[in-house]
Motif scaffolding. Structure first.
Motif, short mmCIF file in Angstrom:
data_model
loop_
_atom_site.label_atom_id
_atom_site.label_comp_id
_atom_site.label_asym_id
_atom_site.label_seq_id
_atom_site.Cartn_x
_atom_site.Cartn_y
_atom_site.Cartn_z
N UNK A 6 18.64 -10.22 12.01
CA UNK A 6 19.00 -11.60 12.29
C UNK A 6 20.44 -11.62 12.76
N UNK A 7 20.68 -12.30 13.88
CA UNK A 7 22.03 -12.45 14.43
C UNK A 7 22.48 -13.88 14.16
N UNK A 8 23.67 -14.04 13.56
CA UNK A 8 24.20 -15.36 13.26
C UNK A 8 25.71 -15.35 13.46
N UNK A 9 26.26 -16.52 13.77
CA UNK A 9 27.71 -16.65 13.96
C UNK A 9 28.36 -17.59 12.96
N UNK A 10 27.57 -18.37 12.25
CA UNK A 10 28.16 -19.41 11.41
C UNK A 10 27.71 -19.38 9.97
N UNK A 11 27.32 -20.54 9.46
CA UNK A 11 27.01 -20.68 8.04
C UNK A 11 25.72 -20.00 7.62
N UNK A 12 24.80 -19.82 8.55
CA UNK A 12 23.60 -19.04 8.24
C UNK A 12 22.49 -19.80 7.55
N UNK A 13 22.34 -21.10 7.82
CA UNK A 13 21.25 -21.84 7.17
C UNK A 13 19.88 -21.36 7.66
N UNK A 14 19.76 -21.04 8.94
CA UNK A 14 18.48 -20.50 9.43
C UNK A 14 18.26 -19.08 8.92
N UNK A 15 19.32 -18.30 8.82
CA UNK A 15 19.23 -16.97 8.21
C UNK A 15 18.64 -17.10 6.81
N UNK A 16 19.18 -18.03 6.01
CA UNK A 16 18.72 -18.21 4.64
C UNK A 16 17.28 -18.69 4.59
N UNK A 17 16.91 -19.60 5.48
CA UNK A 17 15.53 -20.11 5.52
C UNK A 17 14.55 -18.97 5.80
N UNK A 18 14.92 -18.08 6.71
CA UNK A 18 14.06 -16.94 7.03
C UNK A 18 13.96 -15.99 5.83
N UNK A 40 34.21 -13.42 8.38
CA UNK A 40 34.53 -14.59 7.58
C UNK A 40 33.47 -15.68 7.63
N UNK A 41 32.47 -15.54 8.47
CA UNK A 41 31.39 -16.54 8.54
C UNK A 41 30.61 -16.53 7.23
N UNK A 42 30.13 -17.69 6.82
CA UNK A 42 29.41 -17.80 5.55
C UNK A 42 28.09 -17.04 5.56
N UNK A 43 27.52 -16.82 6.72
CA UNK A 43 26.27 -16.05 6.80
C UNK A 43 26.44 -14.66 6.20
N UNK A 174 14.07 -26.95 11.87
CA UNK A 174 14.32 -25.53 12.10
C UNK A 174 13.86 -24.67 10.94
N UNK A 175 14.22 -25.09 9.72
CA UNK A 175 13.98 -24.27 8.53
C UNK A 175 12.49 -24.12 8.21
#
Length: 188
Positions: A6-18, A40-43, A174-175
């Motif tokens: 999973x590639x993310x740049x920010x807080x990672x809400x979709x990362x977490x949902x997956x 430093x991104x929350x993801x 999205x989630x």
């Protein structure tokens, strides 16, 4: 069972949902890696809490896109990653990754493409005063949000819609939608 990065740049809400959907047994995948281009991104914290390895980089520390994508590709191959899943990754994927993962790189975008591609799709929709927006899941090609569409789901905007309220509606879709569509793709 598919291995995914999973590639993310920010807080990672979709990362977490997956990740949560995988843990619940509703997505036949193993999250092998988080790739993040913003130290430093929350993801990153989310990945660490889930014991998922991370590859964190800053693009400005590399000579060019090919240099950092070559390094990412080595990690993906080492971990036997089958699919790249973009979840709020704010960089265009270049030829180095696209060649190796053609037809196996998937993105989610917070608009009904082809409307409002690129950054700030939610803000673009509000400025355009549209009555409907939504979410698009698509395969990634060399363009910005131009790849073949896999699925879309719309949401109606209210008269007093704000960026925050529309973002909350979009995230809710999205989630649920992204993990479900990923499962359909991985079962093929």
């Amino acid at each position: 069972m598919k291995n995914i990065a999973i590639f993310a740049s920010g807080s990672g809400t979709n990362f977490q949902a997956i990740v949560d959907t995988v843990k619940a047994g509703k997505l036949s995948a193993v999250v092998k890696l988080l790739v993040c281009d913003r130290p430093g991104a929350y993801s990153i914290e989310r990945a660490i809490k889930e014991c998922i390895p991370t590859f964190v980089f800053s693009a400005k520390e590399y000579a060019n896109k090919e240099a950092y994508e070559t390094e990412i590709l080595q990690e993906l191959k080492k971990l036997e990653v089958d699919y790249i899943v973009l979840a709020g990754y704010m960089r265009l994927i270049g030829p180095t990754l696209l060649k190796s993962y053609e037809g196996r790189t998937i993105n989610i975008h917070p608009s009904l493409l082809p409307s409002f591609p690129g950054k700030d799709a939610i803000g673009q929709a509000l400025k355009a005063n549209v009555k409907e927006s939504g979410v698009t899941i698509h395969f990634v090609d060399e363009g910005m949000d131009t790849g073949p569409i896999i699925a879309q789901q719309s949401v109606l905007l209210s008269e007093e819609e704000t960026i925050e309220s529309l973002q909350a509606k979009i995230h809710e879709i999205e989630h649920e939608l992204y993990p479900r569509i990923l499962q359909e793709i991985f079962k093929k």
